[in-house]
Scaffold this active site. Structure first.
Site, short mmCIF file in Angstrom:
data_model
loop_
_atom_site.label_atom_id
_atom_site.label_comp_id
_atom_site.label_asym_id
_atom_site.label_seq_id
_atom_site.Cartn_x
_atom_site.Cartn_y
_atom_site.Cartn_z
N GLU A 1 -9.23 15.61 19.15
CA GLU A 1 -9.41 15.08 17.88
C GLU A 1 -10.33 13.80 17.95
O GLU A 1 -11.06 13.45 16.96
CB GLU A 1 -7.91 14.49 17.31
CG GLU A 1 -7.20 15.74 17.14
CD GLU A 1 -6.32 16.38 18.36
OE1 GLU A 1 -6.59 15.93 19.26
OE2 GLU A 1 -5.67 17.26 17.96
N HIS B 1 6.56 13.60 16.58
CA HIS B 1 6.11 14.72 15.27
C HIS B 1 6.81 14.34 14.05
O HIS B 1 6.58 15.24 13.19
CB HIS B 1 6.27 16.08 15.85
CG HIS B 1 5.31 16.56 16.78
ND1 HIS B 1 5.39 16.15 18.30
CD2 HIS B 1 4.59 17.61 16.99
CE1 HIS B 1 4.53 16.85 18.79
NE2 HIS B 1 4.07 17.74 18.02
C1 LIG Z 1 -3.44 15.73 20.69
C2 LIG Z 1 -2.52 17.03 20.21
N1 LIG Z 1 -3.52 17.81 19.35
C3 LIG Z 1 -2.89 18.96 18.77
C4 LIG Z 1 -1.70 19.31 19.29
C5 LIG Z 1 -0.87 20.60 18.65
N2 LIG Z 1 -0.75 21.62 19.77
C6 LIG Z 1 0.35 21.55 20.40
S1 LIG Z 1 0.40 22.70 21.65
C7 LIG Z 1 -1.02 23.10 21.48
C8 LIG Z 1 -1.85 23.89 22.19
C9 LIG Z 1 -1.86 23.54 23.64
O1 LIG Z 1 -2.52 24.36 24.65
P1 LIG Z 1 -2.66 24.27 25.99
O2 LIG Z 1 -2.86 22.92 26.59
O3 LIG Z 1 -3.36 25.43 26.68
O4 LIG Z 1 -0.88 24.79 26.48
P2 LIG Z 1 -0.37 25.93 26.32
O5 LIG Z 1 0.60 25.60 24.74
O6 LIG Z 1 -1.15 27.03 26.32
O7 LIG Z 1 0.90 25.81 27.40
C10 LIG Z 1 -1.70 22.18 20.44
C11 LIG Z 1 -2.91 22.58 19.94
C12 LIG Z 1 -1.01 18.20 19.88
N3 LIG Z 1 0.35 18.52 20.46
N4 LIG Z 1 -1.62 17.32 20.56
#
Ligand SMILES: Cc1ncc(C[n+]2csc(CCOP(=O)(O)OP(=O)(O)O)c2C)c(N)n1
Ligand SMILES: Cc1ncc(C[n+]2csc(CCOP(=O)(O)OP(=O)(O)O)c2C)c(N)n1
Ligand SMILES: [Mg+2]
Ligand SMILES: [Mg+2]
Lengths: 324, 325, 324, 325
Positions: free
Chosen positions: C51, C120
């Site tokens: 972000e 959240h």
């Molecule tokens: C700073 C931030 N931006 C967006 C989100 C929304 N979000 C939650 S999980 C996720 C994906 C995370 O992907 P990854 O790090 O690959 O972990 P995975 O879910 O694949 O285990 C997102 C975009 C968040 N929690 N925090």
């Protein structure tokens, strides 16, 4: 009593606490020379320019039993660490059901007067006041600084020490003995009966000057310095306003959703205080603009003793509310 | 694929038990979520169990870890109590967070589990602080950051790897590369397929392992632990793996991934792999497996029963623990 | 009139504007399927989870003549981008002497109700109100949403669209024709004479329910929905309070230095309004705590129609200020 | 050391003129700051002039750059007007920012100079947005991010290099490695001495050049510009250089650096190097140099005169430009 500057008082408090408790360590982007000299690189760490990371590192170390001091230096640099502050430090104790404590001191200088323009002249403490889970203070004297920093270091929660850039070199008496000042305790910096001025930091001094001036006309000004922003000493503020019936709030920050708005709300939502209020509340704040560089412009933006005087006159002249 | 290890058969069976516990726990959590007994949001780790278990098996009791939004597996692998985990999901007073945290915020500092975290990459700096604490304590402790491929693109990854490398912190950074961040494929957001390639920029080892091979994970983690304990500094381990379920449990949420891809990964089930291996070694037979499954299921049932029997918090407890005494 | 959900209204506004102006493009961590389908990957970009970076990228693209829409999704994710918001987006036009414009729409969902715990479930809009240089709104209906988003996209400044999580699926009439709603214009959602309730988003609906209930007792409630937070329509708020003499502020955020504090200040610092104020102001807000997960606890934290009713009764019962 | 280039002698003399302009401008700014005519804070670029000039000489008029807190050199190299620069430092209405910005915030979007920035690493993402804009415009423009060694440890560096690489943005990331971030030596805060080593993690070229050799800088930048214009994506260029003065201009501020180190770098003066090179080629003699110096000095005097003659802003202008119409 011996005198120290505001800045020296902070450093003395920190050094004394570091001598007392080996769990305290210090992080900032440049190591402060006097601390480095006394405590060495293990306890006084120069970090990369990564306020986000070293704020988070502080949280983790705190959760593991240390008591980190995280010095962001100018408050503007902590915005890169806002996630760690708002989403982590403020909530972690609550969110995890209180299972461990996170004792941390954050330091951040605030305010203008240095002609360093918009990014480097901010007073955003109300942004942090709005976040549940953070304590914070903003002292106006070396004495208050030392006592509050010591309390904050001993507190088991994240506490932010906001420190006024304008006051860094200002001297004042500081006793030799160990002392602390409780968080949440305002200080009446001058007693008076006609109007209450709630002022912060540099504006406490401007308010004192304004009061001196108005005393010549027989106007008696009470000056309340909250010192701590969270928890806020509502009782002292309200009882002063109940006595004087009039309220001016003087703050170097802009008014919108600011500390000044909170004080206005605290006073006007309290039935007993509202009942004694004889005039509208008055906010004497910075203009709601980014802070400009040029001296003419910077001057135009910030409140000072003259604007406090004008504010006081305004509430003194105000008509009583019409009995409806 | 043949897995190789020199872990004792008992240890291997214990790893299987842990992996099964994670899977069954989440199957239940998912069902109970859809049944409305668990609230908010639940992210399942199913398919990735070998990572948490492989890494945590390499750790000692004083070592610390931090997790992500997808935290159940890390909790269980680090030894968290199923009762208190399930009670937390059920929002009860007896939960790890007294009902204040839910799935995204389970922590148990007592066992060195520094918490799940709802912010992507939010835990990386916190656990790096645990690494600093371990260094300052001087007792040989290490700290492990689990995070996703998505998190590896975020600023704290870079800031912390550099700090850990510069300060030689006893850290292990474990990237769980499941190829997706929510609905977005890593191929769209990563310049290179291997996150581990970034390690070289900090002068630290970057290792890619098959994240579905619990022994491979364990071996890489053990090496990193040794390095960290002996003052050698941090290691980045990238575990290639896959989540079987959608990003979050939600009714009717479409999964944009190719079904063939999902199916292919299910054929590489880390639990089935380990099970087969133990059978091939002659260390597991049907009764043995049934005994493990039985143990897992009864612990799980006990946890659900504990959660269901536990009281909800009282409304006035909402104001407790904002500040510590 | 046809009905859309709150969320659909936002998307329709965005799609219509994107059709109209090829300089508009969209960035978020997952591409929104309907926008992606219509406008393709060039204009609807799925970003890495960064972000901070893509907010900054938006600023740069805006300064080069584009009109980015930066969707942070949940407001909590924008704290990692706080430097770009506070130090860059808000100040850049002013700091550079107005030489170019930075038209940007930021989107962020706010509020609780989803049982998703502290990180959240945030409502931190007052933190942004405090920063000079940002406009922002928080609509309560699909109609307001569509009109405000369109205005914001056409505005030449950074504007934040705060969007209530609780209202996403709520339906309401939205005309087929193109229309906009000016920033800074409050909407009186219900007229009344005994008390003014200034309410935001979901609490507008709770206030309407409260008003319905109290109408049965002959209590007449006026409900003012500011819609825009910056610039705030002080005139409409003040003139409503001048009419009713009583003010309740209903906000899903915590009170401290919040939107509610600002409204209290805006009303009580205005002499003409203060003169008509018959009772202390009343803030009906979330408790000042991080938001807990468990339904019992979450419920205990947030205000609702019952607490609004209690707040209204409190200001109706209040003694008039003693004529001093 | 012999510099090598195929730039025309005219171009080389123009580069000398620009480098001299930066130096003389800052010598004056420093003196006027200490005399109280310039306010706030001033960071001098003296000693690093070859970086800004080497890079900007490789750019065209439609290309865009962003700067740091140490911004005068980048402004001048990109063609900013000295009068409006000096007027800004003097806090006058006629300054680039109408007196609202000062040294840390000079920008001239008209010439593609997207601003100095008071936040370390604050500009990296903004100029990456200019790179995205260039890509969307499709006219072959490129964008350049200047930043320090200190900034290279911050999150936005990582986030943006990855994005630029994944999206193949026409970007050039120029790290001005002057070995210090304020008072702190890079050796203390960087795991590796070369920032350029990080490029490999994003699959992009990472080039180290002698930042005091304006031709070396120019050559590396030209290659990166070609690559960017032809859709090849970003390049990271690390320029090894040194600042001669303290971190900021301030009376009585101690400089913690080793004086021998400072002196050694002064002997590698990028301006003296270029001058000698031109002399050796027979392209510069004493009268030629005097002419260049004379031109620089009279432009500078004119700028100071312009600034001094310009009015201060009016107090009521403090509320202008908070929002655009
Ligand atoms: C700073 C931030 N931006 C967006 C989100 C929304 N979000 C939650 S999980 C996720 C994906 C995370 O992907 P990854 O790090 O690959 O972990 P995975 O879910 O694949 O285990 C997102 C975009 C968040 N929690 N925090
Ligand atoms: C986020 C942030 N933290 C701290 C500072 C204070 N600060 C200003 S310049 C500077 C050093 C920057 O070092 P580097 O990036 O190497 O640039 P240089 O000054 O050497 O050109 C620091 C720490 C800042 N401006 N921004
Ligand atoms: Mg992933
Ligand atoms: Mg440097």
């Amino acid at each position: 009593m011996r005198e120290l500057t505001y800045n020296e008082a902070a450093l003395e408090a920190i050094a004394e606490e570091m001598r007392r408790d080996p769990k305290i360590f210090y992080m900032s982007t440049d190591a402060l020379p006097p601390l480095l000299k006394e405590f060495g690189e293990q306890r006084v760490k120069a970090t990369p320019i990564t306020e986000a990371a070293f704020t988070g590192i502080g949280i983790g170390a705190a959760g593991c039993g240390f008591r980190p001091i995280v010095d962001w230096r100018q408050v503007t640099f902590c915005f890169v660490a806002m996630d760690q502050i708002v989403n982590q430090a403020a909530k972690i104790h609550y969110m995890f059901g209180g299972q461990v404590t996170f004792p941390m001191l954050f330091r951040a200088s605030v305010g203008g007067g240095g002609l360093v323009a918009a990014q480097h002249s901010q007073s955003p403490y109300s942004m942090f006041m709005n976040v549940a889970g953070l304590k914070m203070f903003l002292p106006s004297t070396p004495y208050d600084m030392k006592g509050l920093i010591k309390t904050a270091i001993r507190d088991n929660n994240p506490v932010i020490s906001f420190e006024s850039s304008r006051l860094m070199g200002r001297r004042g008496p500081v006793p030799d003995e160990d002392y602390t000042i409780p968080l949440g305790q305002a200080d009446v910096k001058r007693e008076g009966s006609d109007v209450t001025v709630v002022a912060l930091a540099w504006l406490v001094h401007e308010a004192l000057a304004a009061a001196e001036e108005l005393a010549k006309e027989g106007i008696s000004v009470e000056i309340v310095d909250p010192r701590t922003l969270v928890p806020l000493d509502k009782d002292t503020i309200r009882s002063s306003v109940r006595k004087t019936g009039r309220l001016v709030i003087a703050d170097e920050a802009g008014p919108t959703a600011g500390f000044s708005a909170e004080v206005a709300a605290v006073v006007t939502e309290d039935a007993a205080t509202f009942a004694r209020l004889k005039a509208p509340v008055k906010r004497v704040c910075a203009l709601q603009v980014p802070i400009p560089y040029s001296p003419v412009l910077e001057n135009a933006v910030f409140p000072d003793r003259n604007r406090i005087i004008a504010g006081i006159r305004e509430v003194l002249d105000a008509k009583q509310p019409a009995a409806a | 694929m043949a897995l190789s290890t020199n872990l004792s058969p008992d240890k291997q069976r214990e790893m299987l038990r842990q992996m099964l516990t994670i899977r069954r726990f989440e199957e239940r959590a998912s069902a109970d979520y859809l049944a409305g007994k668990i609230y908010g949001v639940v992210h399942c780790y199913i398919g990735e169990e070998a990572v948490a278990v492989g890494v945590c098996t390499a750790l000692g009791g004083n070592d610390r870890i931090i997790s992500t939004h997808r935290g159940h597996g890390h909790c269980i692998a680090k030894g968290a109590d199923l009762n208190r985990m399930m009670a937390e999901l059920y929002g009860r007073q007896t939960g790890y967070c007294k009902g204040k945290g839910g799935s995204m915020h389970i922590a148990d500092f007592g066992i060195g589990m520094l918490g799940a975290n709802g912010i992507v990459a939010g835990g990386i700096s916190i656990v790096t602080g645990a690494g600093l604490a371990a260094q300052m304590e001087g007792k040989g402790g290490v700290a492990v950051s689990f995070f996703g491929d998505g998190a590896s693109n975020a600023g704290p990854f870079h800031e912390c790897l550099n700090i850990a490398a510069a300060w030689k912190l006893p850290m292990i950074y474990v990237c769980e590369n499941n190829m997706y961040a929510a609905q977005t494929a890593a191929a769209q957001t990563h310049a290179l397929p291997d996150v581990a390639a970034r390690a070289a920029g900090y002068g630290i080892p970057g290792i890619v392992v098959d994240g579905n091979d619990v022994f491979a994970v364990h071996q890489a983690a053990s090496g990193a632990v040794d390095r960290a304990r002996s003052g050698g500094g941090p290691t980045l381990i990238e575990c290639k793996t896959y989540r079987w379920r959608a990003h979050t449990e939600r009714k009717g949420q479409p999964d944009p991934r190719d079904q063939a891809e999902v199916e292919a990964w299910k054929r590489k089930d880390p639990i089935a792999l380990l099970e087969r291996q133990l059978r091939d070694q002659g260390e597991l037979d049907d009764p043995g497996l049934r005994a493990i499954e039985g143990g897992v299921m009864s612990a799980l049932e006990a946890a659900v029963a504990f959660a269901e029997a536990s009281p909800f918090p009282l409304p006035e407890q909402a104001t407790d623990d904002v500040f510590a005494a």
